[in-house]
Design a protein around this motif. Structure first.
Motif, PDB file in Angstrom:
ATOM      1  N   GLY A  55      14.187   8.347 -12.694  1.00 17.53           N
ATOM      2  CA  GLY A  55      13.703   7.785 -13.970  1.00 17.53           C
ATOM      3  C   GLY A  55      13.990   6.584 -14.100  1.00 17.53           C
ATOM      4  N   LEU A  56      14.876   5.754 -13.290  1.00 18.60           N
ATOM      5  CA  LEU A  56      15.203   4.509 -13.546  1.00 18.60           C
ATOM      6  C   LEU A  56      14.170   3.655 -13.031  1.00 18.60           C
ATOM      7  CD1 LEU A  56      19.044   4.421 -12.588  1.00 18.60           C
ATOM      8  CD2 LEU A  56      17.590   4.862 -14.868  1.00 18.60           C
ATOM      9  N   VAL A  57      13.806   2.399 -13.564  1.00 18.79           N
ATOM     10  CA  VAL A  57      13.152   1.257 -13.116  1.00 18.79           C
ATOM     11  C   VAL A  57      13.446   0.809 -11.670  1.00 18.79           C
ATOM     12  CG1 VAL A  57      11.985  -0.986 -13.407  1.00 18.79           C
ATOM     13  CG2 VAL A  57      12.443   0.807 -15.377  1.00 18.79           C
ATOM     14  N   PRO A  73       7.903  -3.248 -10.229  1.00 18.05           N
ATOM     15  CA  PRO A  73       8.690  -2.452 -11.027  1.00 18.05           C
ATOM     16  C   PRO A  73       8.127  -1.136 -11.359  1.00 18.05           C
ATOM     17  CG  PRO A  73       9.305  -4.563 -11.360  1.00 18.05           C
ATOM     18  CD  PRO A  73       7.936  -4.510 -10.425  1.00 18.05           C
ATOM     19  N   HIS A  74       8.642   0.167 -11.245  1.00 20.39           N
ATOM     20  CA  HIS A  74       8.123   1.498 -11.648  1.00 20.39           C
ATOM     21  C   HIS A  74       9.071   2.442 -12.001  1.00 20.39           C
ATOM     22  CE1 HIS A  74       8.161   1.697  -7.327  1.00 20.39           C
ATOM     23  NE2 HIS A  74       8.299   2.709  -7.511  1.00 20.39           N
ATOM     24  N   SER A 106       0.727  -1.325   0.004  1.00 16.19           N
ATOM     25  CA  SER A 106       0.126   0.053  -0.008  1.00 16.19           C
ATOM     26  C   SER A 106       0.992   1.230  -0.121  1.00 16.19           C
ATOM     27  CB  SER A 106      -0.939  -0.072   1.336  1.00 16.19           C
ATOM     28  OG  SER A 106      -1.516   1.156   1.318  1.00 16.19           O
ATOM     29  N   ILE A 107       0.483   2.245  -0.708  1.00 13.16           N
ATOM     30  CA  ILE A 107       1.294   3.526  -1.100  1.00 13.16           C
ATOM     31  C   ILE A 107       0.489   4.729  -0.377  1.00 13.16           C
ATOM     32  CG2 ILE A 107       2.546   4.896  -2.288  1.00 13.16           C
ATOM     33  CD1 ILE A 107       3.199   2.583  -4.095  1.00 13.16           C
ATOM     34  N   LEU A 131       4.460   8.515 -11.391  1.00 16.99           N
ATOM     35  CA  LEU A 131       4.499   7.266 -11.302  1.00 16.99           C
ATOM     36  C   LEU A 131       3.993   6.330 -12.445  1.00 16.99           C
ATOM     37  CD1 LEU A 131       4.740   4.548  -9.325  1.00 16.99           C
ATOM     38  CD2 LEU A 131       2.422   4.723  -8.824  1.00 16.99           C
ATOM     39  N   MET A 132       5.148   5.614 -12.945  1.00 17.55           N
ATOM     40  CA  MET A 132       4.836   4.849 -14.103  1.00 17.55           C
ATOM     41  C   MET A 132       5.157   3.449 -13.952  1.00 17.55           C
ATOM     42  SD  MET A 132       6.249   5.016 -18.181  1.00 17.55           S
ATOM     43  CE  MET A 132       5.060   6.479 -18.445  1.00 17.55           C
ATOM     44  N   GLY A 133       3.967   2.386 -13.593  1.00 20.86           N
ATOM     45  CA  GLY A 133       4.411   1.058 -13.392  1.00 20.86           C
ATOM     46  C   GLY A 133       4.685   0.343 -14.765  1.00 20.86           C
TER      47      GLY A 133
END
Length: 212
Positions: free
Chosen positions: A149-151, A103-104, A71-72, A175-177
């Motif tokens: 920017g790194l996964v 991973p995001h 959970s976030i 946030l980009m999963g």
């Protein structure tokens, strides 16, 4: 000397490429104006009060009863209007035993994470061509940094709940999963493209797209 001066100028420009220093004491976010700006419009300083800089709730555990077991709880300009233009944000992360934060990436911020309880395996992947995994197991009180920017990911590797606090160098880190972006885009990426990219059968791609 000229080369050195140009190098310093370039580095200075990069340092301010994300969020420049504010031009006033604060710019408390005002959600009423309809004008679209890069950030949020400022509330009249005469109307600012202490609650604009306050948030209560990080002491409360998040609900980890979900597919990934985590959970976030974010704390950004949406929760604290006074964060607007200040270039910082934070989150509370809760993990069930063996839960993960998949991973995001955060396209606009670096992240620094501190473990409050439990044991977390964390890591990030460097960019092409190395694609090298940098990973570490963290215990209570340990700190780890994820470059912008790194996964990256976190995983609870213990049999008890784990809690961490993370801070960001942006009021809106983004946030980009990885899985949700690739297999859950709207409209979907062609399964032909993804099957070739991942070197798997189209049926597997379609199953993953259905899940997301």
């Amino acid at each position: 000397m000229l080369f050195f001066s140009l190098a310093i100028l370039t580095i200075s420009s990069l340092a301010f490429a994300y969020e420049p220093s504010p031009l006033q004491d604060f710019c408390v976010a005002d959600s009423k104006p309809s004008a679209r700006v890069n950030g949020l419009a400022c509330k009249d300083p005469k109307m600012v009060e202490a609650n604009d800089f306050f948030f209560s709730g990080l002491h409360m555990a998040g609900n980890t009863s979900n597919a990934v077991g985590s959970s976030i709880k974010p704390v950004n300009a949406a929760q604290i209007p006074g964060l607007n233009t200040l270039g910082v944000a934070m989150v509370r992360l809760d993990f069930a035993p063996w839960g993960i934060n998949p991973p995001h990436t955060h396209p606009r911020a670096s992240e620094i994470l501190t473990v409050l309880e439990g044991t977390l395996e964390v890591g990030f992947v460097t960019s092409n061509p190395e694609n090298r995994l940098i990973t570490k197991v963290l215990n209570k009180g340990d700190v780890f940094v994820f470059p912008v920017g790194l996964v990256h990911f976190q995983r609870n590797v213990g049999n008890c709940n784990a809690v961490a606090i993370a801070a960001f160098s942006s009021q809106n880190p983004g946030l980009m999963g990885v899985a949700s972006a690739v297999f859950g885009s709207n409209p979907p990426i062609s399964s032909d493209v993804l099957s070739k990219a991942f070197q798997v059968d189209k049926k597997i791609v379609e199953q993953l797209q259905w899940k997301f």
